[in-house]
Design a protein around this motif. Structure first.
Motif, PDB file in Angstrom:
ATOM      1  N   VAL A 148      -2.015  16.641  10.367  1.00  0.00           N
ATOM      2  CA  VAL A 148      -1.841  15.288  10.895  1.00  0.00           C
ATOM      3  C   VAL A 148      -3.223  14.652  10.892  1.00  0.00           C
ATOM      4  O   VAL A 148      -4.073  14.987  11.715  1.00  0.00           O
ATOM      5  CB  VAL A 148      -1.249  15.286  12.316  1.00  0.00           C
ATOM      6  CG1 VAL A 148      -0.911  13.853  12.754  1.00  0.00           C
ATOM      7  CG2 VAL A 148      -0.007  16.164  12.402  1.00  0.00           C
ATOM      8  N   ALA A 149      -3.446  13.762   9.924  1.00  0.00           N
ATOM      9  CA  ALA A 149      -4.788  13.212   9.722  1.00  0.00           C
ATOM     10  C   ALA A 149      -4.712  11.988   8.820  1.00  0.00           C
ATOM     11  O   ALA A 149      -3.707  11.788   8.126  1.00  0.00           O
ATOM     12  CB  ALA A 149      -5.703  14.263   9.092  1.00  0.00           C
ATOM     13  N   PRO A 150      -5.749  11.163   8.808  1.00  0.00           N
ATOM     14  CA  PRO A 150      -5.801  10.036   7.864  1.00  0.00           C
ATOM     15  C   PRO A 150      -6.105  10.521   6.447  1.00  0.00           C
ATOM     16  O   PRO A 150      -6.615  11.635   6.246  1.00  0.00           O
ATOM     17  CB  PRO A 150      -6.949   9.173   8.407  1.00  0.00           C
ATOM     18  CG  PRO A 150      -7.279   9.724   9.748  1.00  0.00           C
ATOM     19  CD  PRO A 150      -6.884  11.160   9.728  1.00  0.00           C
ATOM     20  N   ASP A 151      -5.797   9.666   5.493  1.00  0.00           N
ATOM     21  CA  ASP A 151      -6.260   9.839   4.112  1.00  0.00           C
ATOM     22  C   ASP A 151      -5.742  11.092   3.419  1.00  0.00           C
ATOM     23  O   ASP A 151      -6.378  11.601   2.495  1.00  0.00           O
ATOM     24  CB  ASP A 151      -7.798   9.829   4.053  1.00  0.00           C
ATOM     25  CG  ASP A 151      -8.403   8.603   4.715  1.00  0.00           C
ATOM     26  OD1 ASP A 151      -7.850   7.508   4.521  1.00  0.00           O
ATOM     27  OD2 ASP A 151      -9.405   8.737   5.431  1.00  0.00           O
ATOM     28  N   ILE A 152      -4.599  11.622   3.848  1.00  0.00           N
ATOM     29  CA  ILE A 152      -4.011  12.757   3.142  1.00  0.00           C
ATOM     30  C   ILE A 152      -3.484  12.262   1.799  1.00  0.00           C
ATOM     31  O   ILE A 152      -2.696  11.315   1.741  1.00  0.00           O
ATOM     32  CB  ILE A 152      -2.878  13.404   3.958  1.00  0.00           C
ATOM     33  CG1 ILE A 152      -3.425  13.961   5.276  1.00  0.00           C
ATOM     34  CG2 ILE A 152      -2.205  14.517   3.161  1.00  0.00           C
ATOM     35  CD1 ILE A 152      -2.360  14.542   6.194  1.00  0.00           C
ATOM     36  N   SER A 153      -3.910  12.891   0.732  1.00  0.00           N
ATOM     37  CA  SER A 153      -3.511  12.443  -0.598  1.00  0.00           C
ATOM     38  C   SER A 153      -2.062  12.825  -0.890  1.00  0.00           C
ATOM     39  O   SER A 153      -1.506  13.735  -0.268  1.00  0.00           O
ATOM     40  CB  SER A 153      -4.426  13.058  -1.659  1.00  0.00           C
ATOM     41  OG  SER A 153      -4.313  14.476  -1.643  1.00  0.00           O
ATOM     42  N   ASP A 154      -1.482  12.124  -1.848  1.00  0.00           N
ATOM     43  CA  ASP A 154      -0.119  12.433  -2.273  1.00  0.00           C
ATOM     44  C   ASP A 154      -0.175  13.241  -3.565  1.00  0.00           C
ATOM     45  O   ASP A 154      -1.089  13.071  -4.363  1.00  0.00           O
ATOM     46  CB  ASP A 154       0.666  11.137  -2.503  1.00  0.00           C
ATOM     47  CG  ASP A 154       2.154  11.396  -2.651  1.00  0.00           C
ATOM     48  OD1 ASP A 154       2.624  12.425  -2.150  1.00  0.00           O
ATOM     49  OD2 ASP A 154       2.837  10.566  -3.274  1.00  0.00           O
ATOM     50  N   ARG A 155       0.788  14.136  -3.732  1.00  0.00           N
ATOM     51  CA  ARG A 155       0.884  14.893  -4.977  1.00  0.00           C
ATOM     52  C   ARG A 155       2.300  15.435  -5.100  1.00  0.00           C
ATOM     53  O   ARG A 155       3.039  15.502  -4.103  1.00  0.00           O
ATOM     54  CB  ARG A 155      -0.142  16.026  -5.015  1.00  0.00           C
ATOM     55  CG  ARG A 155       0.086  17.169  -4.032  1.00  0.00           C
ATOM     56  CD  ARG A 155      -1.051  18.162  -4.133  1.00  0.00           C
ATOM     57  NE  ARG A 155      -0.783  19.371  -3.380  1.00  0.00           N
ATOM     58  CZ  ARG A 155      -1.694  20.300  -3.112  1.00  0.00           C
ATOM     59  NH1 ARG A 155      -2.943  20.119  -3.536  1.00  0.00           N
ATOM     60  NH2 ARG A 155      -1.389  21.390  -2.448  1.00  0.00           N
ATOM     61  N   PRO A 156       2.720  15.816  -6.308  1.00  0.00           N
ATOM     62  CA  PRO A 156       4.098  16.285  -6.503  1.00  0.00           C
ATOM     63  C   PRO A 156       4.445  17.456  -5.584  1.00  0.00           C
ATOM     64  O   PRO A 156       3.662  18.401  -5.440  1.00  0.00           O
ATOM     65  CB  PRO A 156       4.107  16.720  -7.977  1.00  0.00           C
ATOM     66  CG  PRO A 156       3.042  15.892  -8.620  1.00  0.00           C
ATOM     67  CD  PRO A 156       1.982  15.744  -7.581  1.00  0.00           C
ATOM     68  N   GLY A 157       5.606  17.358  -4.953  1.00  0.00           N
ATOM     69  CA  GLY A 157       6.072  18.419  -4.073  1.00  0.00           C
ATOM     70  C   GLY A 157       5.611  18.304  -2.641  1.00  0.00           C
ATOM     71  O   GLY A 157       6.113  19.007  -1.754  1.00  0.00           O
ATOM     72  N   ARG A 158       4.642  17.432  -2.381  1.00  0.00           N
ATOM     73  CA  ARG A 158       4.127  17.281  -1.017  1.00  0.00           C
ATOM     74  C   ARG A 158       5.032  16.358  -0.213  1.00  0.00           C
ATOM     75  O   ARG A 158       5.456  15.304  -0.687  1.00  0.00           O
ATOM     76  CB  ARG A 158       2.706  16.740  -1.040  1.00  0.00           C
ATOM     77  CG  ARG A 158       2.142  16.371   0.356  1.00  0.00           C
ATOM     78  CD  ARG A 158       0.644  16.179   0.311  1.00  0.00           C
ATOM     79  NE  ARG A 158      -0.017  17.465   0.079  1.00  0.00           N
ATOM     80  CZ  ARG A 158      -1.338  17.582  -0.135  1.00  0.00           C
ATOM     81  NH1 ARG A 158      -2.105  16.500  -0.172  1.00  0.00           N
ATOM     82  NH2 ARG A 158      -1.871  18.775  -0.332  1.00  0.00           N
ATOM     83  N   LYS A 269      -8.335  -0.887   6.403  1.00  0.00           N
ATOM     84  CA  LYS A 269      -7.221  -0.277   7.122  1.00  0.00           C
ATOM     85  C   LYS A 269      -7.390   1.237   7.150  1.00  0.00           C
ATOM     86  O   LYS A 269      -8.017   1.835   6.272  1.00  0.00           O
ATOM     87  CB  LYS A 269      -5.882  -0.606   6.446  1.00  0.00           C
ATOM     88  CG  LYS A 269      -5.555  -2.091   6.362  1.00  0.00           C
ATOM     89  CD  LYS A 269      -5.219  -2.682   7.712  1.00  0.00           C
ATOM     90  CE  LYS A 269      -4.814  -4.154   7.572  1.00  0.00           C
ATOM     91  NZ  LYS A 269      -4.534  -4.779   8.884  1.00  0.00           N
ATOM     92  N   LYS A 270      -6.806   1.853   8.170  1.00  0.00           N
ATOM     93  CA  LYS A 270      -6.783   3.314   8.274  1.00  0.00           C
ATOM     94  C   LYS A 270      -5.327   3.747   8.401  1.00  0.00           C
ATOM     95  O   LYS A 270      -4.589   3.228   9.231  1.00  0.00           O
ATOM     96  CB  LYS A 270      -7.582   3.771   9.491  1.00  0.00           C
ATOM     97  CG  LYS A 270      -7.700   5.291   9.635  1.00  0.00           C
ATOM     98  CD  LYS A 270      -8.639   5.641  10.770  1.00  0.00           C
ATOM     99  CE  LYS A 270      -8.869   7.133  10.876  1.00  0.00           C
ATOM    100  NZ  LYS A 270      -9.843   7.456  11.943  1.00  0.00           N
ATOM    101  N   ARG A 271      -4.918   4.704   7.570  1.00  0.00           N
ATOM    102  CA  ARG A 271      -3.526   5.142   7.550  1.00  0.00           C
ATOM    103  C   ARG A 271      -3.446   6.611   7.962  1.00  0.00           C
ATOM    104  O   ARG A 271      -4.110   7.469   7.392  1.00  0.00           O
ATOM    105  CB  ARG A 271      -2.916   4.928   6.165  1.00  0.00           C
ATOM    106  CG  ARG A 271      -3.103   3.500   5.657  1.00  0.00           C
ATOM    107  CD  ARG A 271      -2.469   3.306   4.304  1.00  0.00           C
ATOM    108  NE  ARG A 271      -1.097   2.868   4.432  1.00  0.00           N
ATOM    109  CZ  ARG A 271      -0.170   3.003   3.482  1.00  0.00           C
ATOM    110  NH1 ARG A 271      -0.471   3.617   2.358  1.00  0.00           N
ATOM    111  NH2 ARG A 271       1.049   2.564   3.666  1.00  0.00           N
ATOM    112  N   LEU A 272      -2.614   6.867   8.968  1.00  0.00           N
ATOM    113  CA  LEU A 272      -2.455   8.211   9.515  1.00  0.00           C
ATOM    114  C   LEU A 272      -1.160   8.817   8.980  1.00  0.00           C
ATOM    115  O   LEU A 272      -0.097   8.189   9.038  1.00  0.00           O
ATOM    116  CB  LEU A 272      -2.427   8.144  11.045  1.00  0.00           C
ATOM    117  CG  LEU A 272      -2.286   9.462  11.806  1.00  0.00           C
ATOM    118  CD1 LEU A 272      -3.513  10.347  11.572  1.00  0.00           C
ATOM    119  CD2 LEU A 272      -2.107   9.195  13.293  1.00  0.00           C
ATOM    120  N   PHE A 273      -1.256  10.063   8.463  1.00  0.00           N
ATOM    121  CA  PHE A 273      -0.109  10.734   7.874  1.00  0.00           C
ATOM    122  C   PHE A 273       0.155  12.069   8.563  1.00  0.00           C
ATOM    123  O   PHE A 273      -0.747  12.671   9.155  1.00  0.00           O
ATOM    124  CB  PHE A 273      -0.357  11.029   6.388  1.00  0.00           C
ATOM    125  CG  PHE A 273      -0.491   9.812   5.515  1.00  0.00           C
ATOM    126  CD1 PHE A 273       0.632   9.226   4.948  1.00  0.00           C
ATOM    127  CD2 PHE A 273      -1.731   9.259   5.250  1.00  0.00           C
ATOM    128  CE1 PHE A 273       0.509   8.111   4.134  1.00  0.00           C
ATOM    129  CE2 PHE A 273      -1.863   8.149   4.431  1.00  0.00           C
ATOM    130  CZ  PHE A 273      -0.734   7.569   3.878  1.00  0.00           C
TER     131      PHE A 273
END
Length: 322
Positions: A148-158, A269-273
């Motif tokens: 649980v954190a900002p700036d987590i990248s996206d990738r296939p299967g995630r 902006k800051k985005r939390l994922f």
């Protein structure tokens, strides 16, 4: 059209575009590029043999009878989600230890409720907290099951869910509130108030410095401190000023000592994922997401201070992000 052509993910993309009224808004919510969203919808239209959207309108609208397609798509995606959750829950019985990573700020608000929620469900919960770069590195290297954190990248299967978007604020001790009102016109130079930042090369530090360069405001003196709490305490004590998003600011000991001003810059902006690379953990991800929203609602309902009311204008939950 064959049943194998019907992919729940494609229909989910179509649903988000229809609900948000634009490819751009849908791409932000899904965490993918606008071109990927557009291509997915176009391929779905090809498979269905019919257009789904009137692209000449702003916002985008459904073409007549395609409202029925939207209704069926929602039902299809929901059924697929329920089936996946059922399968994952069966697998999840074998999950005995969960490695959870929380950024420093998330830990400050969320860790107690998280542990109370997870401990009865699992034999062991290992919570790692710290600065964002370390949490992200450990997650990418497979050393964490959920982050649980900002700036987590996206990738296939995630599996990655956006849970909060924040604007940035300028903040200082109240005794410098006059300087804050003229922030973009050489604020704080008259009193030589230093800029306070993180020692680490965090995203917050990079975004703040990039913004200051854009407006031509370069502080000649700065302090670099180890973590968010140190930065906030220094500002509360009148030792300097800084730029941070709301959740960071709320980690302070006494926000009543602060004056804050929102920076109206769409690029800042800051985005939390919340995210995992293990599909079997999706049911836990969805429950933790709901727990975060409950915690956020509780926070909003129990702090009516002037500073907090100002900070709330810079905190948007996913359903309010366009």
């Amino acid at each position: 059209m064959n049943l194998q052509d019907l992919q729940p993910s494609a229909f989910l993309t179509f649903i988000k575009v229809a609900e948000r009224g634009s490819f751009t808004a849908a791409s932000k919510e899904l965490g993918v590029s606008q071109s990927a969203v557009s291509q997915t919808v176009e391929k779905l239209e090809e498979k269905l043999g019919r257009p789904l959207l009137e692209r000449g309108s702003r916002p985008l609208v459904l073409t007549g009878a395609e409202r029925e397609v939207l209704r069926c798509a929602r039902r299809f995606v929901e059924e697929a989600r329920l089936m996946q959750n059922s399968l994952n829950l069966q697998e999840n019985r074998e999950v005995k230890t969960l490695r959870l990573g929380l950024s420093e700020v998330v830990d400050g608000f969320f860790s107690d409720k998280l542990e109370q929620f997870l401990i009865p469900k699992l034999q062991s919960v290992e919570v790692q907290t710290g600065l964002i770069p370390q949490i992200l590195e450990n997650f990418e290297n497979g050393l964490l099951d959920i982050a649980v954190a900002p700036d987590i990248s996206d990738r296939p299967g995630r599996i990655r869910h956006l849970i909060l978007e924040e604007s940035y604020f300028v903040l200082c001790n109240k005794k410098f509130s006059e300087e804050l009102r003229s922030f973009e016109k050489d604020a704080f130079r008259g009193v030589e108030l230093p800029f306070i930042s993180y020692r680490s090369n965090s995203a917050d530090r990079r975004k703040a410095q990039s913004f200051l360069r854009r407006i031509g405001l370069n502080s000649t003196v700065s302090y670099e401190l180890e973590n968010t709490r140190s930065v906030i305490r220094a500002v509360e004590n009148g030792l300097g000023w800084t730029i941070l998003p709301p959740l960071n600011i709320l980690l302070g000991d006494d926000t009543c000592l602060l004056s804050v001003r929102k920076i109206d810059d769409p690029s800042l902006k800051k985005r939390l994922f919340i995210a995992t690379d293990r599909p079997m953990l999706n049911p836990i991800i969805e429950e933790l997401e709901g727990l975060f929203f409950e915690t956020f609602d509780f926070l909003c309902g129990h702090d009516s201070s002037e500073v907090f009311n100002t900070l709330k204008t810079g905190m948007n939950l996913p359903e309010h992000i366009s």
